[in-house]
Write an enzyme that holds these catalytic residues in place. Structure first.
Site: not given
Length: 414
Positions: A167, A306, A317, A338, A343, A401
């Site tokens: 991502c 994010h 975050e 998002k 996403h 990830f």
């Protein structure tokens, strides 16, 4: 004088295909109007799945952007990337007949590549045997084909690469393209990310990770930073920007949207899917980008987070922002794109970069749609409402990830 001071990097073209608009203007208008792109999954029958909503691209016809014969030989993620690149290159006014093609490159990535072709060809092998696999299965599936097809279409003969960091892909691609220009390996780079993974296997896999939302309500399924968030919504789309060395852009009279001034990365080295719980990895990426830009932490007044709407990401975050910025964190506007487009995986950071460009350009920070209920420990300004605010810098985070953390900083062009 350092190479960075000699070779400044600016953005001269924008292109996007998203769940709320198939070009930059339509996308940005939807964002300003607070319209989301969430609805029931139409790509397949999701009755037996744990998640039933997605943020799909609507009314996209690849033949409007690509020769029909070429389009049939491309997977959906590559088609979306080609469409976004077409808009970005046309927007930049780039005339390749006047350029040294070996000084023009591409860096457009995809986190997954073609899950559609992987699923269909695996089914062919299982049902009929290996002789029934499509001869161009591999060239359609592999993630570098976004860059490869764009390079071929536009005659970009310089560096053509594909950064794959889950991502964080789109942000890493833009950052590495920036470095390519700074190090004098190119004058122009077409950069970004693309993804189209609303497929049975992909959705099933993310469901099994308990990463996707459990809500079936399109208005309540993507709630970044909200106490009632239940996971992210799978989106699809592409974002592409044209990056250019400043003097080169000025010489050809290009419109300059913004300057790219900072890029930082780090690895959590912690877990394959969970971010570092204290936020140290993301904090390091942001600090590296700030140092790269040569600015103070207090210069950052806005972060495009994010902000996935998962319990772990949003909390960790937030911890990262607090860890790095201390008391100043309370003064920073933080939003999540998002909340409206879901996403986009490998495409997320690139579309969010375009969001930052538009926000710098218009002095406008969009809302985090659906944010209502504060969560414990998450007490920062998550932009419940949009606001007009003249900002000089925009910081954008992408966390993937594998522990990949990437941050870019854009500056209003002066």
């Amino acid at each position: 004088m350092s190479f960075k001071e000699e070779r400044r990097v600016v953005i001269t073209g924008l292109g996007a295909v998203t769940p709320v608009g198939n070009n930059v203007a339509d996308f940005w208008n939807a964002i300003k109007e607070g319209r989301h792109g969430f609805a029931a999954i139409t790509r397949f029958d999701s009755t037996d799945f744990k998640c039933h909503v997605a943020a799909e691209v609507k009314d996209f016809d690849p033949k409007q952007y690509i020769d029909p014969k070429q389009a049939r030989r491309m997977a959906p993620f590559a088609q979306l990337a080609m469409a976004a690149a077409k808009e970005a290159i046309e927007d930049s006014g780039l005339d390749m007949e006047k350029e040294d093609a070996y000084r023009c490159g591409t860096c457009v990535g995809s986190g997954i590549g073609s899950m559609q072709d992987l699923e269909s060809e695996a089914a062919h092998v299982a049902a009929k045997g290996p002789k029934f696999v499509n001869p161009i299965f591999i060239p359609k599936m592999i993630s570098n084909m976004a860059s490869g097809n764009i390079s071929i279409q536009y005659g970009l003969k310089g560096k053509s690469i594909d950064i794959v960091t889950a991502c964080a892909t789109g942000t890493n691609c833009i950052g590495e393209a920036m470095r390519t220009i700074q190090y004098n390996d190119a004058d122009i780079m077409v950069a970004g990310g693309s993804e189209s993974a609303v497929t049975p296997l992909s959705v099933a896999g993310f469901c099994q990770l308990t990463a996707l939302t459990s809500s079936d309500d399109p208005d309540k399924c993507s709630l970044p930073f909200d106490k009632n968030r239940s996971g992210f919504v799978m989106g699809e789309g592409a974002g592409v920007v044209v990056l250019e060395e400043l003097e080169h852009a000025k010489k050809r009279g290009a419109k300059i949207y913004a300057e790219l001034v900072g890029y930082g990365c780090s690895s959590d080295a912690f877990h394959i899917t969970l971010p570092a719980e204290d936020g140290s990895g993301a904090a390091a990426a942001m600090e590296n980008a700030i140092n790269d830009a040569g600015i103070a932490k207090e210069d950052i007044e806005y972060i495009n987070a994010h902000g996935t709407s998962t319990h772990a990401n949003d909390l960790f975050e937030t911890r990262a922002i607090k860890k790095l910025f201390g008391d100043h964190a309370k003064n920073i506007k933080i939003n999540s794109t998002k909340s409206m487009i879901g996403h986009l995986l490998g495409g997320a950071g690139a579309v969010e970069c375009i969001t930052c460009v538009k926000e710098l350009e218009e002095g406008y920070i969009h809302q985090t749609l659906g944010y209502e209920t504060p969560d414990e420990e998450m007490d920062l300004d998550y932009c419940k409402d949009a606001c007009n605010k003249d900002i000089k810098y925009a910081l954008s985070n992408s966390l993937g990830f594998g522990g990949h953390n990437a941050t870019i900083i854009l500056k209003k062009y002066e």
